[in-house]
Scaffold this motif. Structure first.
Motif, short mmCIF file in Angstrom:
data_model
loop_
_atom_site.label_atom_id
_atom_site.label_comp_id
_atom_site.label_asym_id
_atom_site.label_seq_id
_atom_site.Cartn_x
_atom_site.Cartn_y
_atom_site.Cartn_z
N GLU A 132 0.82 -1.16 0.21
CA GLU A 132 0.18 -0.01 -0.07
C GLU A 132 0.90 1.30 -0.01
O GLU A 132 0.63 2.34 -0.71
N ALA A 133 1.85 1.36 0.80
CA ALA A 133 2.86 2.48 0.81
C ALA A 133 3.64 2.67 -0.59
O ALA A 133 3.53 3.55 -1.05
N VAL A 134 3.77 1.63 -1.09
CA VAL A 134 4.54 1.59 -2.59
C VAL A 134 3.58 2.15 -3.21
O VAL A 134 3.89 3.17 -4.14
N TYR A 135 2.24 1.64 -3.55
CA TYR A 135 1.29 1.91 -4.25
C TYR A 135 0.86 3.67 -4.20
O TYR A 135 0.77 4.58 -4.97
N LYS A 136 0.76 4.00 -3.04
CA LYS A 136 0.54 5.31 -2.69
C LYS A 136 1.40 6.45 -3.13
O LYS A 136 1.29 7.59 -3.47
N VAL A 137 2.86 6.07 -3.02
CA VAL A 137 3.96 6.94 -3.40
C VAL A 137 3.94 7.00 -4.76
O VAL A 137 4.08 8.07 -5.34
N ASN A 138 3.83 5.98 -5.66
CA ASN A 138 4.07 5.75 -7.03
C ASN A 138 3.58 4.36 -7.49
O ASN A 138 4.13 3.40 -7.30
N PRO A 139 2.19 4.36 -8.12
CA PRO A 139 1.75 3.02 -8.35
C PRO A 139 2.60 2.43 -9.68
O PRO A 139 2.47 1.34 -9.84
N GLU A 140 3.43 3.09 -10.22
CA GLU A 140 4.23 2.70 -11.18
C GLU A 140 5.48 1.80 -10.80
O GLU A 140 6.18 1.26 -11.32
N ILE A 152 4.83 -10.70 -2.66
CA ILE A 152 4.63 -10.78 -3.86
C ILE A 152 3.07 -10.91 -4.18
O ILE A 152 2.58 -10.07 -5.05
N HIS A 153 2.42 -11.49 -3.46
CA HIS A 153 0.90 -11.85 -3.66
C HIS A 153 0.01 -10.28 -3.08
O HIS A 153 -0.85 -9.77 -3.66
N ALA A 154 0.76 -9.74 -2.04
CA ALA A 154 0.06 -8.42 -1.48
C ALA A 154 0.47 -7.24 -2.79
O ALA A 154 -0.35 -6.44 -3.09
N GLY A 155 1.55 -7.44 -3.43
CA GLY A 155 1.85 -6.50 -4.50
C GLY A 155 0.75 -6.61 -5.68
O GLY A 155 0.27 -5.73 -6.24
N LYS A 156 0.59 -7.88 -6.10
CA LYS A 156 -0.26 -8.24 -7.27
C LYS A 156 -1.64 -7.89 -6.87
O LYS A 156 -2.51 -7.25 -7.52
N LYS A 157 -1.80 -8.11 -5.54
CA LYS A 157 -3.42 -7.83 -5.19
C LYS A 157 -3.63 -6.22 -5.18
O LYS A 157 -4.66 -5.70 -5.51
N ARG A 158 -2.56 -5.66 -4.78
CA ARG A 158 -2.81 -3.96 -4.93
C ARG A 158 -2.68 -3.24 -6.34
O ARG A 158 -3.12 -2.30 -6.34
N GLY A 159 -2.41 -4.24 -7.31
CA GLY A 159 -2.23 -3.67 -8.65
C GLY A 159 -0.84 -3.07 -9.01
O GLY A 159 -0.58 -2.64 -10.19
N LEU A 160 0.24 -3.42 -8.26
CA LEU A 160 1.47 -3.26 -8.58
C LEU A 160 2.22 -4.31 -9.59
O LEU A 160 1.81 -5.45 -9.45
N ARG A 161 2.90 -4.02 -10.34
CA ARG A 161 4.05 -5.00 -10.99
C ARG A 161 4.92 -5.52 -10.06
O ARG A 161 5.39 -4.49 -9.16
N THR A 162 4.99 -6.82 -9.86
CA THR A 162 6.14 -7.35 -9.15
C THR A 162 7.29 -8.01 -9.71
O THR A 162 7.16 -8.19 -11.05
N ALA A 163 8.42 -8.16 -9.09
CA ALA A 163 9.35 -9.03 -9.53
C ALA A 163 9.74 -9.90 -8.30
O ALA A 163 10.22 -9.68 -7.24
#
Length: 258
Positions: A132-140, A152-163
């Motif tokens: 959520e913190a990453v997304y709020k700062v910059n969703p890209e 990784i699961h949380a990142g994908k769930k929030r709509g972030l690209r993950t590695a």
């Protein structure tokens, strides 16, 4: 199908007059740099200099937020709440991003450090707070995390690209977690063994655990540690191996090999 992989390294972990790692020598060999943001290591001057070096070498830049534990190098777990995890992640990403922007660059990713990384790998509430913190700062921004982990699961769930990250020089447990550093055999110190494990992860999408169980995983970025005695030689060997196998080295946000 041609394989490609990102080669990332934790850098900028000096503090004041104390230096750790061989950043200037490592940067030409990697594709992504995770730069310490001052909590587990690093300071304003180190952050600025490391950002500048990364940009000069064409290396993608990421924030490397950790727990506020300089003495323990961020490798000791702390009883933080999800709200605290959110706050310290926003704070550290923003601090490094200021230096990246001031040098004319663009931040690519975020990768938590040490104990914070491992805690978020298994605790969904912390992973979701960091995502959520990453997304709020910059969703890209791309969120780096242990392959198959809660992060990784949380990142994908929030709509972030993950590695999804793998480690050439660490052993694995049968649940897919890394063997704790406090355990015997946590680190693979023989280069040939580490390279053998790396090739298995890339070719088979799996790794043998210390319990003898074959664990499936996705390998999108490889972490190479820059603070070991033989770190530079190890990174050179990994790069040579990947290139000899025809594997393209490039950051997740780019299709261009470096």
């Amino acid at each position: 199908m041609t394989l490609s992989i990102d080669l990332n390294c934790d850098l900028g972990e000096h503090y004041g007059v104390y230096e750790l790692g061989q950043d200037a020598d490592l940067l030409p060999l990697i594709t992504s740099a995770n730069i310490a943001c001052g909590f587990h290591a690093g300071d304003p001057g180190t952050m600025r200099r490391t950002v500048k070096l990364a940009l000069e070498n064409g290396v993608a830049i990421g924030a490397h937020p950790g727990l506020p534990d300089l003495i323990g190098f961020g490798r000791r777990e702390m009883a933080i709440s999800p709200e605290e995890a959110y706050d310290l992640t926003v704070y550290q990403i923003s601090a490094l991003n200021g230096f990246v922007k001031s040098e004319g660059g663009v931040m690519q990713h975020v990768k938590p450090h040490g104990a914070l990384y491992n805690m978020a790998a298994r605790r969904a509430e912390l992973a979701e707070a960091i995502a959520e913190a990453v997304y709020k700062v910059n969703p890209e921004l791309i969120l780096y995390g242990l392959s198959g982990s809660e992060l990784i699961h949380a990142g994908k769930k929030r709509g972030l690209r993950t590695a999804s990250e793998v480690f050439a020089d660490r052993t694995y447990q049968q649940d897919g977690s890394l063997t704790p550093r406090s355990h015997v055999g946590a680190l693979i110190e023989e280069p040939n063994e580490a390279l053998k494990q790396l090739l298995q992860m890339l070719r088979e999408g799996a790794v043998w655990s210390t319990q003898g169980v074959k664990v499936p995983l996705a390998a999108e970025t490889i972490c190479v540690h820059g603070d070991g005695e033989k770190a530079l030689l190890f990174v050179k060997h990994i790069r040579e191996l990947l290139e000899s196998e025809g594997i393209i080295l490039c950051a997740p946000g780019s299709n261009l090999p470096t």
